[in-house]
Every structure is written in structure tokens, then in C-alpha cells.
Design a protein around this motif. Structure first.
Motif, PDB file in Angstrom:
ATOM      1  N   ALA A 265      37.825  21.031  32.248  1.00  0.00           N
ATOM      2  CA  ALA A 265      39.197  20.688  32.578  1.00  0.00           C
ATOM      3  C   ALA A 265      39.484  21.590  33.852  1.00  0.00           C
ATOM      4  N   LEU A 266      39.387  22.666  33.821  1.00  0.00           N
ATOM      5  CA  LEU A 266      39.857  23.686  34.763  1.00  0.00           C
ATOM      6  C   LEU A 266      39.004  23.465  36.013  1.00  0.00           C
ATOM      7  N   ALA A 267      37.590  23.374  35.542  1.00  0.00           N
ATOM      8  CA  ALA A 267      36.765  23.273  36.797  1.00  0.00           C
ATOM      9  C   ALA A 267      37.175  21.795  37.507  1.00  0.00           C
ATOM     10  N   GLU A 268      37.298  20.740  36.803  1.00  0.00           N
ATOM     11  CA  GLU A 268      38.052  19.642  37.630  1.00  0.00           C
ATOM     12  C   GLU A 268      39.161  19.891  38.333  1.00  0.00           C
ATOM     13  N   ILE A 269      40.277  20.447  37.679  1.00  0.00           N
ATOM     14  CA  ILE A 269      41.495  20.813  38.204  1.00  0.00           C
ATOM     15  C   ILE A 269      41.244  21.605  39.774  1.00  0.00           C
ATOM     16  N   ALA A 270      40.391  22.557  39.701  1.00  0.00           N
ATOM     17  CA  ALA A 270      40.145  23.429  40.912  1.00  0.00           C
ATOM     18  C   ALA A 270      39.322  22.446  41.922  1.00  0.00           C
ATOM     19  N   ARG A 271      38.332  21.500  41.473  1.00  0.00           N
ATOM     20  CA  ARG A 271      37.563  20.487  42.380  1.00  0.00           C
ATOM     21  C   ARG A 271      38.491  19.473  42.992  1.00  0.00           C
ATOM     22  N   ALA A 272      39.516  19.033  42.113  1.00  0.00           N
ATOM     23  CA  ALA A 272      40.341  17.964  42.692  1.00  0.00           C
ATOM     24  C   ALA A 272      40.988  18.527  44.142  1.00  0.00           C
ATOM     25  N   GLN A 273      41.418  19.854  44.006  1.00  0.00           N
ATOM     26  CA  GLN A 273      42.193  20.619  44.991  1.00  0.00           C
ATOM     27  C   GLN A 273      41.400  21.142  46.338  1.00  0.00           C
ATOM     28  N   GLY A 274      40.207  21.137  45.929  1.00  0.00           N
ATOM     29  CA  GLY A 274      39.224  21.726  46.779  1.00  0.00           C
ATOM     30  C   GLY A 274      39.346  23.281  46.740  1.00  0.00           C
ATOM     31  N   TRP A 275      39.622  23.487  45.594  1.00  0.00           N
ATOM     32  CA  TRP A 275      39.447  25.055  45.135  1.00  0.00           C
ATOM     33  C   TRP A 275      38.289  25.442  44.387  1.00  0.00           C
ATOM     34  N   THR A 276      38.079  26.621  44.106  1.00  0.00           N
ATOM     35  CA  THR A 276      36.956  27.418  43.367  1.00  0.00           C
ATOM     36  C   THR A 276      37.409  27.892  42.046  1.00  0.00           C
ATOM     37  N   LEU A 277      36.649  27.648  41.259  1.00  0.00           N
ATOM     38  CA  LEU A 277      36.707  28.359  39.800  1.00  0.00           C
ATOM     39  C   LEU A 277      35.658  29.409  39.701  1.00  0.00           C
ATOM     40  N   THR A 278      36.156  30.575  39.226  1.00  0.00           N
ATOM     41  CA  THR A 278      35.164  31.685  38.869  1.00  0.00           C
ATOM     42  C   THR A 278      35.429  32.280  37.517  1.00  0.00           C
ATOM     43  N   LEU A 279      34.380  31.961  36.505  1.00  0.00           N
ATOM     44  CA  LEU A 279      34.354  32.715  35.335  1.00  0.00           C
ATOM     45  C   LEU A 279      34.039  34.188  35.258  1.00  0.00           C
ATOM     46  N   HIS A 280      34.718  35.075  34.745  1.00  0.00           N
ATOM     47  CA  HIS A 280      34.610  36.291  34.799  1.00  0.00           C
ATOM     48  C   HIS A 280      34.654  37.116  33.364  1.00  0.00           C
ATOM     49  N   ARG A 281      33.413  37.402  32.742  1.00  0.00           N
ATOM     50  CA  ARG A 281      33.440  37.749  31.335  1.00  0.00           C
ATOM     51  C   ARG A 281      33.747  39.237  31.497  1.00  0.00           C
ATOM     52  N   THR A 282      34.561  39.914  30.405  1.00  0.00           N
ATOM     53  CA  THR A 282      35.015  41.397  30.696  1.00  0.00           C
ATOM     54  C   THR A 282      33.799  42.458  29.996  1.00  0.00           C
ATOM     55  N   ASP A 283      32.541  41.660  29.646  1.00  0.00           N
ATOM     56  CA  ASP A 283      31.609  42.599  29.431  1.00  0.00           C
ATOM     57  C   ASP A 283      30.624  42.743  30.881  1.00  0.00           C
ATOM     58  N   ARG A 284      30.908  42.424  31.791  1.00  0.00           N
ATOM     59  CA  ARG A 284      30.445  42.458  33.084  1.00  0.00           C
ATOM     60  C   ARG A 284      30.967  43.312  34.197  1.00  0.00           C
ATOM     61  N   PRO A 285      30.480  44.041  35.030  1.00  0.00           N
ATOM     62  CA  PRO A 285      31.256  44.554  36.072  1.00  0.00           C
ATOM     63  C   PRO A 285      32.177  44.022  36.746  1.00  0.00           C
ATOM     64  N   ALA A 286      33.278  44.501  37.201  1.00  0.00           N
ATOM     65  CA  ALA A 286      34.323  44.114  37.708  1.00  0.00           C
ATOM     66  C   ALA A 286      33.844  43.845  39.332  1.00  0.00           C
ATOM     67  N   SER A 287      32.942  44.489  39.554  1.00  0.00           N
ATOM     68  CA  SER A 287      32.405  44.407  41.199  1.00  0.00           C
ATOM     69  C   SER A 287      31.771  42.985  41.238  1.00  0.00           C
ATOM     70  N   GLU A 288      31.162  42.311  40.301  1.00  0.00           N
ATOM     71  CA  GLU A 288      30.292  40.987  40.172  1.00  0.00           C
ATOM     72  C   GLU A 288      31.615  40.046  40.899  1.00  0.00           C
ATOM     73  N   ALA A 289      32.568  39.988  39.987  1.00  0.00           N
ATOM     74  CA  ALA A 289      33.607  38.842  40.344  1.00  0.00           C
ATOM     75  C   ALA A 289      34.330  39.246  41.770  1.00  0.00           C
ATOM     76  N   ALA A 290      34.575  40.225  41.954  1.00  0.00           N
ATOM     77  CA  ALA A 290      34.994  40.883  43.180  1.00  0.00           C
ATOM     78  C   ALA A 290      34.159  40.319  44.502  1.00  0.00           C
ATOM     79  N   LEU A 291      32.925  40.537  44.075  1.00  0.00           N
ATOM     80  CA  LEU A 291      31.936  40.261  45.473  1.00  0.00           C
ATOM     81  C   LEU A 291      31.985  38.640  45.337  1.00  0.00           C
ATOM     82  N   ARG A 292      31.974  37.912  44.551  1.00  0.00           N
ATOM     83  CA  ARG A 292      32.031  36.661  44.566  1.00  0.00           C
ATOM     84  C   ARG A 292      33.155  36.055  45.287  1.00  0.00           C
ATOM     85  N   LEU A 293      34.465  36.479  45.012  1.00  0.00           N
ATOM     86  CA  LEU A 293      35.729  36.330  45.589  1.00  0.00           C
ATOM     87  C   LEU A 293      35.677  36.465  47.101  1.00  0.00           C
TER      88      LEU A 293
END
Length: 304
Positions: A265-293
Motif C-alpha cells: 500500500a505504501l509503494a502504491e501511495i508513492a507511485r501514485a504521486q511519482g515519489w519513491t519508496l526506500t526500505l531500510h532495515r536497521t541491521d544494514r549500514p546507514a550508508s546504503e540508504a543514504a547513497l540510494r537517497l
């Protein structure tokens, strides 16, 4: 077997006390600032260059002088190497505004032994690192509903001070209604566990002015997998409710289905507005999500 924790062991009653004490930032903020700067140092810069001539500070190329141009534009050092006159062109640059919002509600205080950090700490590190990176790239950065956009080199400290002094945001699990300009970039960081219709209304209100946006859903690995068996007691930190589960393993399958449906549902909300959705798990390095953004914002700028 994974176990869970909520920030500040002294907060024993789920609900408001976690909001007031577990998510108090003053003591932890210096450490989070250092971590954010470390993450920012790993990211690429230059988000807003357009690779064409125009006003700016970054050198782009030399080109031959054209009759009729002002003589003050001639680069005499370069021209001395040849029998032609050359003009130094700069890359066209334009500062844009990036708005950040960080969910600091009680549910963000959750953390399990599988995670590198509680969700709220990871969200803060991401936001501060992005703020530092965007300002270094020439953008203006502000906190949605809290501060005006700035391009100060001390942006990390300014954002941190604003967040520490703000207590009203501890009750809000969705971004406030605040003015956002057309073509502004908005980065919303939280767990987005609110009902999808509420998230949809919030995102639509922000996107209505023509802004571009990115949802960053911060999740603990336990919230993804629910790796429990036997009896378990679950706490709703927002409402202060508790639930005893007799067979956690059997209950977990239904839970995982609902989590998947919620994320769809969140992915569809983002898609409807032309936004992006990034899933970031806290067992992964913060740099991964930061670089994607950083990459997503750069791509949006290039398409703008």
C-alpha cells in the motif's frame, strides 16, 4: 532467538513515557552527529550540476572567445598557451530546497538485538548525513514544519539543535502540513506504521504543490520476520496497549501477510504521486540508504 528493547530501560510503561524519555535526544545527539558525518563522508557530491554553461562556481570548460563578448571574460592564462583567445565557462548550477522530516514518535524507539541501532537513531543519522551532503552539494536544507531552508556549513549542528529543542514532534507519526514549494525535494523518514489512508492523505497534501518526494521506511529486522515462538507479549508503544500471544509462531504468518500488504500500500501511495519508496532495515549500514537517497535526488534534479 531475537529479543527487543525500547530506548531507555527506565521507561517501563509503554506509551507516553517512551515518547518523553526513550526518545530524548540531547544526550545521544553528539554521537549521532559524529556518525552522520562519517556516513556523509562516504557519499558522492555534486548533486545539482547541469553540465551546461551558466551561473555557478564550478569550472566546466574553456571555449573560444567570440567577437562581441566583453574582454573581461577572457581567460588570459589559458589564452597565453595558444594563438587564440579563450573564455572560461562555469557549469550552470542552481540551489534547490530539500525538506527533511524524521518520525520521532514512540514506535521509532523500538530496537531488537538483530539491529545495529534503534529506528529513531538510524532515522536521525540518515537525515543529518543527507543534510550535510546536500548542503555540500549546494542545496538548501530545512526541517519540514520546523526550520527554514539553509545552506550553512554547520547545517548538521543546526538541524540537531532544532530537533532536540522540539518536543511537539514526539507526538506525531506523520509529517505536518507545511508549505512546500514547487520542485522542492521532500525526504520523509519514518516507519510509516499509520493506516495507509492517513499516509496517503499526508503525502498528497505535501505533493499538491508540485514537490517531488521520497519515503524512507525504517524497519527493524524483527518487524520484518517476526522470529518468535511460544508465548509472547507485544506492546503498542503509541497507544500503551499490550497483547499476549499464546502461539507466536502460528500468529506470525498472519502478521507477515499484513506487513507485506501494508508495504504494498505504501509503494502504491508513492507511485501514485511519482515519489519513491526506500526500505531500510536497521541491521544494514546507514550508508546504503543514504547513497540510494542521494542517487534518487540527483536523478530527480537531472530530470527537472
Amino acid at each position: 532467538m531475537a529479543s527487543t528493547r525500547v530506548l531507555d530501560a527506565a521507561a517501563r510503561t509503554p506509551g507516553r513515557r517512551e515518547t518523553e524519555t526513550a526518545l530524548s535526544l540531547a544526550e545521544r545527539m553528539p554521537r549521532l552527529i559524529l556518525e552522520a558525518r562519517r556516513v556523509a563522508a562516504t557519499l558522492a557530491h555534486g548533486l545539482h550540476g547541469r553540465r551546461r554553461a551558466g551561473p555557478g562556481e564550478s569550472f566546466w570548460q574553456f571555449r573560444p572567445f567570440v567577437a562581441g563578448e566583453a574582454a573581461s571574460r577572457i581567460d588570459w592564462r589559458r589564452s597565453a598557451r595558444d594563438d587564440r583567445l579563450y573564455v572560461r565557462e562555469r557549469e550552470w548550477e542552481a540551489a534547490h530546497t530539500v525538506w527533511l522530516w524524521i518520525d520521532r514518535s514512540a514506535s521509532m524507539g523500538f530496537g531488537s538485538t538483530l539491529a545495529q541501532a534503534p529506528k529513531v537513531e538510524r532515522a536521525l543519522v540518515l537525515a543529518l548525513a543527507l543534510g550535510d551532503t546536500f548542503v555540500e552539494a549546494g542545496e538548501r536544507v530545512g526541517l519540514l514544519g520546523l526550520s527554514r531552508p539553509q545552506a550553512a556549513r554547520t547545517i548538521v549542528e543546526r538541524l540537531a539543535e532544532t530537533l532536540v529543542s522540539d518536543t511537539s514532534g514526539l507526538d506525531e507519526d506523520l509529517p505536518p502540513r507545511a508549505p512546500v514549494g514547487r520542485f522542492d525535494e521532500v525526504v520523509l523518514i519514518g516507519d510509516f506504521l499509520s493506516p495507509p489512508e492517513q499516509v496517503r492523505a499526508s503525502v498528497a497534501a505535501i505533493a499538491a504543490a508540485g514537490s517531488r518526494g521520497h519515503l524512507v521506511m525504517v524497519v527493524d529486522p524483527v518487524e520484518e520476520t517476526f522470529p518468535f515462538a511460544g508465548q509472547a507479549e507485544l506492546h503498542d508503544l503509541e497507544a500503551g496497549l499490550s497483547l499476549r500471544v499464546g502461539d507466536a509462531a502460528a500468529w506470525g504468518e498472519a502478521y507477515r501477510r499484513r506487513i507485506r500488504a501494508h508495504r504494498d500500500a505504501l509503494a502504491e501511495i508513492a507511485r501514485a504521486q511519482g515519489w519513491t519508496l526506500t526500505l531500510h532495515r536497521t541491521d544494514r549500514p546507514a550508508s546504503e540508504a543514504a547513497l540510494r537517497l542521494v542517487t534518487l535526488v540527483a536523478a530527480a534534479r537531472g530530470a527537472g
